[in-house]
Design a protein around this motif. Structure first.
Motif, short mmCIF file in Angstrom:
data_model
loop_
_atom_site.label_atom_id
_atom_site.label_comp_id
_atom_site.label_asym_id
_atom_site.label_seq_id
_atom_site.Cartn_x
_atom_site.Cartn_y
_atom_site.Cartn_z
N ALA A 156 5.99 -2.24 15.74
CA ALA A 156 5.30 -1.48 14.70
C ALA A 156 4.78 -0.15 15.23
CB ALA A 156 4.16 -2.30 14.12
N CYS A 157 4.27 -0.16 16.47
CA CYS A 157 3.66 1.06 17.01
C CYS A 157 4.69 2.14 17.32
CB CYS A 157 2.83 0.74 18.25
SG CYS A 157 3.82 0.27 19.70
N GLN A 158 5.95 1.75 17.44
CA GLN A 158 7.01 2.70 17.77
C GLN A 158 7.90 3.00 16.58
OE1 GLN A 158 7.19 4.02 21.15
NE2 GLN A 158 5.15 3.12 20.89
N SER A 159 7.36 2.80 15.38
CA SER A 159 8.16 2.93 14.17
C SER A 159 7.49 3.86 13.15
CB SER A 159 8.39 1.56 13.53
OG SER A 159 9.01 0.68 14.46
N ILE A 160 8.32 4.63 12.45
CA ILE A 160 7.85 5.58 11.45
C ILE A 160 8.46 5.21 10.09
CG2 ILE A 160 7.83 8.01 10.73
CD1 ILE A 160 6.14 7.42 13.19
N ILE A 161 7.61 5.20 9.05
CA ILE A 161 8.07 4.83 7.70
C ILE A 161 8.59 6.09 7.01
CG2 ILE A 161 7.41 3.75 5.52
CD1 ILE A 161 4.93 2.63 7.10
N GLU A 162 9.86 6.06 6.62
CA GLU A 162 10.49 7.22 5.98
C GLU A 162 10.70 7.03 4.48
OE1 GLU A 162 10.93 10.05 7.21
OE2 GLU A 162 10.70 9.74 9.37
N ALA A 163 10.69 5.78 4.00
CA ALA A 163 10.91 5.50 2.58
C ALA A 163 10.29 4.16 2.24
CB ALA A 163 12.41 5.52 2.26
N ASP A 164 10.30 3.81 0.95
CA ASP A 164 9.77 2.51 0.54
C ASP A 164 10.43 1.40 1.35
OD1 ASP A 164 8.46 4.00 -1.32
OD2 ASP A 164 9.50 3.19 -3.07
N SER A 165 9.60 0.49 1.88
CA SER A 165 10.14 -0.53 2.79
C SER A 165 9.35 -1.83 2.65
CB SER A 165 10.05 -0.05 4.24
OG SER A 165 10.70 1.20 4.43
N ILE A 201 0.85 -1.19 0.00
CA ILE A 201 0.00 0.00 0.00
C ILE A 201 0.88 1.24 0.00
CG2 ILE A 201 -1.88 -1.15 1.24
CD1 ILE A 201 -0.96 0.37 3.77
N GLU A 202 0.29 2.36 -0.36
CA GLU A 202 0.96 3.64 -0.28
C GLU A 202 0.46 4.40 0.94
OE1 GLU A 202 0.58 5.93 -3.83
OE2 GLU A 202 2.32 4.97 -4.76
N VAL A 203 1.39 5.01 1.66
CA VAL A 203 1.04 5.79 2.84
C VAL A 203 1.88 7.07 2.82
CG1 VAL A 203 0.44 3.77 4.23
CG2 VAL A 203 2.79 4.62 4.25
N PRO A 204 1.45 8.09 3.54
CA PRO A 204 2.26 9.31 3.61
C PRO A 204 3.60 9.04 4.29
CG PRO A 204 0.02 9.69 4.40
CD PRO A 204 0.17 8.22 4.26
N LYS A 205 4.64 9.70 3.83
CA LYS A 205 5.93 9.61 4.51
C LYS A 205 5.75 10.06 5.96
CE LYS A 205 10.67 11.40 4.34
NZ LYS A 205 11.62 12.31 3.64
N GLY A 206 6.33 9.30 6.88
CA GLY A 206 6.17 9.62 8.30
C GLY A 206 5.01 8.90 8.95
N GLU A 207 4.34 8.01 8.19
CA GLU A 207 3.21 7.24 8.74
C GLU A 207 3.70 6.26 9.79
OE1 GLU A 207 0.15 7.01 9.50
OE2 GLU A 207 -0.87 6.31 7.68
N ASN A 208 2.90 6.10 10.84
CA ASN A 208 3.19 5.09 11.86
C ASN A 208 3.01 3.70 11.25
OD1 ASN A 208 1.87 3.17 14.07
ND2 ASN A 208 3.26 4.57 15.13
N LEU A 209 3.95 2.80 11.52
CA LEU A 209 3.93 1.47 10.90
C LEU A 209 2.70 0.67 11.33
CD1 LEU A 209 5.17 -0.72 9.15
CD2 LEU A 209 6.72 -1.29 11.04
N LEU A 210 2.29 0.79 12.57
CA LEU A 210 1.12 0.06 13.03
C LEU A 210 -0.13 0.50 12.27
CD1 LEU A 210 -0.43 -1.86 14.89
CD2 LEU A 210 -0.48 -0.05 16.62
N GLU A 211 -0.25 1.82 12.05
CA GLU A 211 -1.40 2.31 11.28
C GLU A 211 -1.36 1.80 9.86
OE1 GLU A 211 -4.09 3.91 12.41
OE2 GLU A 211 -3.18 3.52 14.36
N ALA A 212 -0.16 1.67 9.31
CA ALA A 212 -0.03 1.13 7.95
C ALA A 212 -0.46 -0.33 7.90
CB ALA A 212 1.42 1.28 7.47
#
Length: 644
Positions: A74-83, A13-24
């Motif tokens: 996951a809840c303590q992680s932020i997505i900064e780039a494609d992963s 899926i695509e999410v905004p940069k800085g999205e919380n991983l758990l929410e993703a």
């Protein structure tokens, strides 16, 4: 925007940069058990980063070895780039296969029959307000060419003597084809309103007068149980149960209330309990019984006050804010179509009335099925679930309170805790060499430990000398099962990962033990405070009823020894299964039971423990094994003397 891929689900899926991983993870439609709702307090949302740029905070739940392998919360992680992230499949299926109390076991069937018997002995009658009638109608002709609905009303007036007949749009849409297919020989399902008026809620082909069904549902914070019932004879046609899909938004009601205030949180919680939990259970029961949804014309549900609000999609936030006001305690009848419940859309939904902000319809329902409202004895009713509710009284009075026990009884906030499903350790004994023997649900390899197992474990550790009465692990014992981390926090290893081919050891830490001691102290101090309000003590208790999922495997003796239950004659303590579902069944089957249920909910006196001046003193005193005053537990004191 950045792309995040989840394996082994093969979802991207695509999410905004800085999205919380758990929410993703949630947006990807992947179930993840998050008892703390993303606060970082439980460590259950552990995932493995395969590649990409994800910034994660340090957590005590991630060991140095796991960190090197790429594990993060996951809840303590932020997505900064494609992963790419690996989500363990065991997490995605943790709500399935749970050991949930319904009426399926032999003991539960006995409890079920006893409850029905008590109702009959009290003079209550069984019988439903929904009626079925077979009609043979005259087909239309050129001379008799009135509309289909007028023809139906004419025969109802003639054969059943109702002067006014009503129906809604779904019935009008159904009758043209069905009447002709049935050669105008049909069965109507209707709800009389007095002797003159009735409302048609279903029309079926042929004579189906012997087929009338209802559904009863217990909406628990952790689990949901349901049964399909023949309304004529009370026969259980099918049963089903599962975890409540809302658990991905937090294990306890407070976390879910908080989540409901965020964006579309309330809608997501409502969708989770109805579309992801209740409707799949109904569908399963329809398949198992061969009954169609349109044949289910009565529906009764019960839940705690928060679950009742979320079930109806009503904003619940003021429940947790002083002065703790619910939006409602009793609701009007609601049509199934208003909530998208998969039963006949004209079915009225009866939600069992609540008592107060933290004593809900599940307790009203439980009190009904227990029969304590008709007892001359002083009965103590305890519901041990995600929340801890207590009722004390008899036929003359009922007093109730709710304890902030938290999710520990369901394995929440325990590092290796889990709910009672396959692989959960539910029984434990420890020998003189500090070696454990485990009883595991399903006789599978151990994956974690559930509430009843934690009670056994803490009790066994106490009498084996592994922990002191404060719950602290004793140093210097000759065993490789005890270890201390760099902060000096002790842990007892219940199952080594190499022994069972696990990803990590299964153990219990001093932090876990402290959490559980607080949970058991909440129950004990709630009981004490309730009795104090009546100028009574434990000697005034004639009988104790234990309800809730933990009760099935609960070792009563161990529960007393750790100070969760009072030290009284254990022959007075009885397990009564899923009393909430039982009360829903009785309400489904009997108008008398429904009226009694209303009286019970209205008559209970609620004690708000948070404003009771002596409650905190009682709670602090109970935060000990079994209690700071050992004389309150004379049989436990004797056990200590023998072990010395």
């Amino acid at each position: 925007m950045v792309k995040i891929k989840f394996i082994p689900y093969n979802r991207e899926i695509e999410v905004p940069k800085g999205e919380n991983l758990l929410e993703a993870v949630r947006k990807a439609g992947i179930f993840m058990d998050t008892p703390c709702n993303g606060s970082g307090a439980c460590g259950k949302c552990k995932v493995k980063k395969i590649n990409g740029n994800i910034v994660s905070k340090n957590s005590r739940y991630i060991t140095e070895e796991e960190e090197k392998d790429g594990y993060i919360l996951a809840c303590q992680s932020i997505i900064e780039a494609d992963s790419t992230v690996e989500v363990p499949e065991t997490e995605s299926s943790s709500m399935h296969g749970m050991k949930i109390e319904d009426f399926s076991g032999n003991r539960e069937k006995d409890i079920f029959q006893s409850s029905k018997k008590r109702m009959l002995e009290s003079g209550m009658k069984f019988g439903t307000y929904v009626k079925k009638e077979y009609l043979e109608m005259d087909p239309p002709t050129l001379d008799d060419n009135i509309s289909d609905f007028e023809r139906l009303k004419r025969h109802i007036r003639k054969q059943l003597n109702y002067s006014s007949v009503f129906c809604r749009l779904p019935i009008l849409r159904k009758i043209p084809k069905l009447l002709r297919k049935a050669n105008f020989k049909i069965t109507i399902t209707h709800i009389p309103r007095g002797n003159e008026k009735t409302t048609i809620i279903n029309v079926e082909e042929g004579d189906k007068t012997r087929e009338l069904y209802g559904a009863a549902v217990d909406i628990g914070t952790t689990s949901v149980a349901a049964c399909l019932v023949n309304l004529y004879n009370g026969e259980l046609m099918a049963r089903a149960s599962s975890g409540n899909a809302q658990i991905k938004y937090g294990a306890d009601v407070i976390n879910r209330i908080i989540y409901s205030t965020k964006g579309s949180g309330l809608q997501e919680l409502n969708y989770a309990v109805i579309q992801e939990t209740i409707n799949p259970l109904l569908d399963k029961m329809y398949r198992d019984s061969g009954i169609s949804r349109d044949q289910v014309v009565s529906f009764v549900a019960a839940g705690n006050t928060t679950m009742s609000h979320l079930f109806l999609g009503v904003y619940p936030n003021f429940l947790r804010m002083e002065p703790y006001i619910p939006a409602f305690v009793k609701t009007p009848f609601i049509k199934a179509s208003e909530l998208d419940i998969e039963v006949n859309p004209e079915t009225f939904i009866y939600l069992v009335p609540c008592v107060a902000s933290y004593v809900g319809g599940d307790i009203s329902s439980g009190v009904l099925s227990s029969g304590m409202w008709n007892s001359e004895e002083n009965v103590l009713f305890i519901d041990l679930g995600t929340n801890g509710e207590i009722v004390f009284g008899n036929s003359e009075y009922l007093m109730t309170c709710a304890c902030s026990a938290g999710p520990a009884f369901e394995g929440g906030e325990i590092s290796c805790g889990m709910r009672a499903s396959g692989g959960a350790v539910e029984k434990v004994s420890i020998d003189g060499n500090y070696e454990p023997t485990l009883g595991v649900i399903g006789n599978e390899k151990p994956l974690g430990i559930c509430g009843s197992g934690i009670i056994d474990l803490i009790c066994e550790m106490m009498f084996a000398g592994i922990i002191d009465r404060k719950g602290k692990i004793v140093k210097g014992l000759d065993t490789n099962r005890i270890r201390f981390d760099e902060h000096g926090i002790g842990e007892y290893i219940l199952a080594f990962k190499d022994q069972y081919n696990l990803e990590r050891n299964i153990g219990i830490t001093e932090v876990d033990i402290d959490s559980f001691i607080r949970a058991k102290a909440a129950i004990y101090s709630g009981i004490t405070t309730l009795l104090n309000n009546l100028s009574m003590d434990f000697t005034d208790i004639d009988r104790i009823y234990i309800a809730g999922g933990i009760g099935n495997s609960l070792n009563i003796d161990n529960a007393v020894k750790i100070g969760m239950l009072p030290d009284i004659d254990q022959s007075k303590i009885h397990y009564i299964g899923n009393s909430s579902l039982m009360g829903c069944y009785l309400t489904l089957m009997s108008e008398d039971a429904r009226h009694k249920l209303e009286q019970i909910a209205n008559s209970m006196t609620y004690v708000e423990l948070s404003v009771e001046p002596k409650y905190m003193d009682e709670f602090v005193s109970a935060c000990f094994l079994p209690h700071t005053d050992i004389d309150k537990f004379p049989t436990v004191k004797k056990c200590f003397n023998k072990s010395v």
